[in-house]
Motif scaffolding. Structure first.
Motif, PDB file in Angstrom:
ATOM      1  N   VAL B 104     -27.133  -6.728   2.463  1.00 21.05           N
ATOM      2  CA  VAL B 104     -25.906  -6.468   1.714  1.00 21.05           C
ATOM      3  C   VAL B 104     -25.321  -5.194   2.311  1.00 21.05           C
ATOM      4  N   PHE B 105     -24.033  -5.197   2.619  1.00 21.46           N
ATOM      5  CA  PHE B 105     -23.478  -3.999   3.227  1.00 21.46           C
ATOM      6  C   PHE B 105     -22.025  -3.745   2.879  1.00 21.46           C
ATOM      7  N   LEU B 106     -21.741  -2.453   2.954  1.00 19.52           N
ATOM      8  CA  LEU B 106     -20.381  -1.969   2.747  1.00 19.52           C
ATOM      9  C   LEU B 106     -19.914  -1.430   4.093  1.00 19.52           C
ATOM     10  N   THR B 107     -18.780  -1.892   4.568  1.00 16.60           N
ATOM     11  CA  THR B 107     -18.296  -1.419   5.868  1.00 16.60           C
ATOM     12  C   THR B 107     -16.905  -0.828   5.719  1.00 16.60           C
ATOM     13  N   LEU B 108     -16.630   0.185   6.534  1.00 18.21           N
ATOM     14  CA  LEU B 108     -15.293   0.761   6.616  1.00 18.21           C
ATOM     15  C   LEU B 108     -14.906   0.732   8.092  1.00 18.21           C
ATOM     16  N   ASP B 109     -13.727   0.204   8.376  1.00 19.91           N
ATOM     17  CA  ASP B 109     -13.338  -0.010   9.770  1.00 19.91           C
ATOM     18  C   ASP B 109     -12.071   0.769  10.107  1.00 19.91           C
ATOM     19  N   SER B 110     -11.989   1.229  11.365  1.00 19.31           N
ATOM     20  CA  SER B 110     -10.718   1.731  11.880  1.00 19.31           C
ATOM     21  C   SER B 110      -9.887   0.516  12.283  1.00 19.31           C
ATOM     22  N   LYS B 111      -8.734   0.730  12.864  1.00 21.66           N
ATOM     23  CA  LYS B 111      -7.943  -0.414  13.302  1.00 21.66           C
ATOM     24  C   LYS B 111      -8.513  -1.043  14.576  1.00 21.66           C
ATOM     25  N   ILE B 112      -9.462  -0.360  15.185  1.00 18.32           N
ATOM     26  CA  ILE B 112     -10.053  -0.863  16.418  1.00 18.32           C
ATOM     27  C   ILE B 112     -11.438  -1.463  16.174  1.00 18.32           C
ATOM     28  N   SER B 113     -12.270  -0.763  15.401  1.00 14.37           N
ATOM     29  CA  SER B 113     -13.652  -1.230  15.237  1.00 14.37           C
ATOM     30  C   SER B 113     -14.269  -0.668  13.969  1.00 14.37           C
ATOM     31  N   GLN B 114     -15.456  -1.165  13.655  1.00  9.89           N
ATOM     32  CA  GLN B 114     -16.189  -0.702  12.477  1.00  9.89           C
ATOM     33  C   GLN B 114     -16.659   0.730  12.702  1.00  9.89           C
TER      34      GLN B 114
END
Lengths: 323, 166
Positions: B104-114
């Motif tokens: 289970v994960f929470l991710t935050l990404d830029s407009k280019i990549s995670q």
């Protein structure tokens, strides 16, 4: 009389049955739901007229300085990239589910589907002169078709395995990148292969066969004769538009360069900073910054005579630039 | 007798027609109240005023949207949960579970990549990772076997914490 009574009762029963209200919910998908973003743009005439594609499967014709757009085709899939065959009035489009589709631009009809082995393609390269169309999927398979020979797929040498075709020249050279920091140039007519060692992804090849390479926040102009970089540059100063003050402030940060292309004397790049930059090709000096886009540019194209550039963005913006 | 029957039927027909007209007029707007219902759906898409998807709750979630195309997440990498998209329709983060490892994960990404990953693995290890380009990274984690925190600055690793109970 009896028959008349029975008929009336049957009629009333049917009337009651059909009075039941039926509520249906419109079918939706997780994809093809962004009607705003333009995903690609291609010139369809010597200047001022283009086709643009969208995530919701539409292709529109747009004319410079005219507000209304004309729908050319609509397919039930997302369109990511297009190549235009002016002689046959056909658009080759890379899609999410249907593979590569061939669309007649006069009728809007989908006339051919070319399936891919795996996943999907998002970048096509096409040469009108020799009719070669090429792409690659996310699994590393590449595909080269001869559009003049009923889309016959060309076999490629083993050295090109897992490489991505990015550019096709009139003489039959197909430029591949994607593996071990190298570009391989395969001529499909002579079967000859040349190799260049590079860093980055191939964005464009100019008339002297030099490369425009993109590598994160940097781009480079690569000299194939000396097999070395002339220079590498970043987009200087992030121009941020402040809508409430209708002004642009330059923040000293370098953002990612997305892609670019070349003319005889200049390089044009666009990036995450929403700007298009014009560079002097021999020196690498920045000549101009175009910052009309209010969203991230998603595609660009240039006319055959390299006199006009067009860019589209992710919020449906389109700009024509006279060079 | 004939006449009376016909009159009766005519009156009945008229009454039913008027009734139906009144019923249809009153039910043109259908308001469905689901506040006491349990909804079973495959997905929900929240769009903004321009029609761009901003939140998707779904199983499985669609491939990530980039600059005019979608990325392939990889084989056996279906994820389900909640995904957030920016005003240009690009995937910017999610709170999901995956089908292959059971993380289970929470991710935050830029407009280019995670750029940020906060994850719990099925066997119990928990990790918080943040990274940029040029091999810059902060990695903080703990499991039944120990705790670790290391920092990569331009590829140079510094172990700030490392415990091992085994």
């Amino acid at each position: 009389m009896k028959f008349y009574k029975i008929a009336t009762l049957v009629f009333l029963s049917l009337l009651f049955t059909n009075c039941k209200q039926r509520i249906t919910i419109k079918k939706s998908k997780f994809t093809g739901i962004n009607p705003v973003s333009y995903t690609d743009v291609v010139f369809t005439s010597s200047r001022d007229t283009v086709f643009v594609s969208t995530y919701d499967g539409k292709i529109y014709e747009l004319i410079n300085q005219k507000n209304n757009r004309k729908q050319i085709a609509a397919i039930d899939d997302e369109i990511y990239n297009m190549a235009y065959n002016a002689e046959k009035n056909e658009v080759y489009a890379a899609t999410l589910h249907l593979g590569i589709v061939v669309i007649n631009t006069l009728s809007g009809a989908l006339i051919k589907k070319i399936p891919l082995k795996a996943s999907w393609a998002y970048q096509l390269c096409y040469n009108q002169k020799n009719g070669i169309l090429a792409t690659f999927d996310f699994k590393g398979n590449h595909y080269i078709w001869d559009t003049e020979n009923d889309f016959k797929q060309l076999d490629t040498p083993a050295e090109l395995k897992q490489m991505r075709p990015k550019h096709i020249t009139d003489n039959g050279d197909i430029y591949f990148d994607g593996r071990m920091n190298k570009i391989l140039v395969w001529n499909y007519k002579t079967n000859e292969i040349k190799q260049h060692t590079i860093k980055g992804k191939l964005a464009d090849v100019d008339s002297e066969a030099n490369f425009l390479l993109i590598d994160g926040k940097e781009f480079g102009y690569y000299n194939t004769a000396s097999d070395s970089l002339y220079y590498s540059k970043k987009h200087p100063d992030w121009p941020i538009y402040l809508a409430d003050k209708d002004t642009t402030v330059n923040v000293p940060l370098n953002l990612e360069v997305i892609t670019g292309l070349m003319t005889k004397g200049h390089l044009y790049t666009y990036g995450l900073d929403k700007s298009i930059r014009k560079w002097n090709k021999p020196s690498g000096a920045i000549v101009e910054t175009y910052s009309k886009h209010r969203a991230t540019p998603s595609a660009m194209d240039i006319t055959q005579d390299r006199s006009q550039l067009v860019t589209v963005d992710l919020k449906g913006g389109i700009e024509f630039w006279d060079l | 007798m004939k006449n009376r029957t016909l009159k009766f039927l005519l009156f009945l027909n008229l009454a039913i027609t008027i009734g139906l007209v009144i019923y249809m007029a009153n039910n043109r707007k259908v308001e469905i109240d689901l506040s006491n219902e349990i909804l079973k759906v495959k997905g929900l898409v929240v769009t903004d005023s321009t029609g761009v998807a901003r939140v998707i709750i779904g199983s499985h979630l669609p491939p990530a949207q980039s600059f005019g195309y979608r990325f392939y997440r990889g084989d056996n990498s279906g994820v389900s949960g909640v995904m957030l998209y920016d005003h240009e329709g690009q995937e910017r983060g999610g709170y999901v579970t995956d089908d292959s490892y059971g993380n289970v994960f929470l991710t935050l990404d830029s407009k280019i990549s995670q750029r940020v990953l906060f994850m719990a693995e099925p066997q119990g290890a928990a990790t918080l990772k943040m990274w940029g380009k040029n091999a810059n990274q902060i990695n903080l984690g703990t499991s039944d076997d120990g705790t670790w925190m290391d920092v990569l600055d331009n590829g140079n690793r510094q172990e700030l914490i490392k415990t091992d109970q085994q």
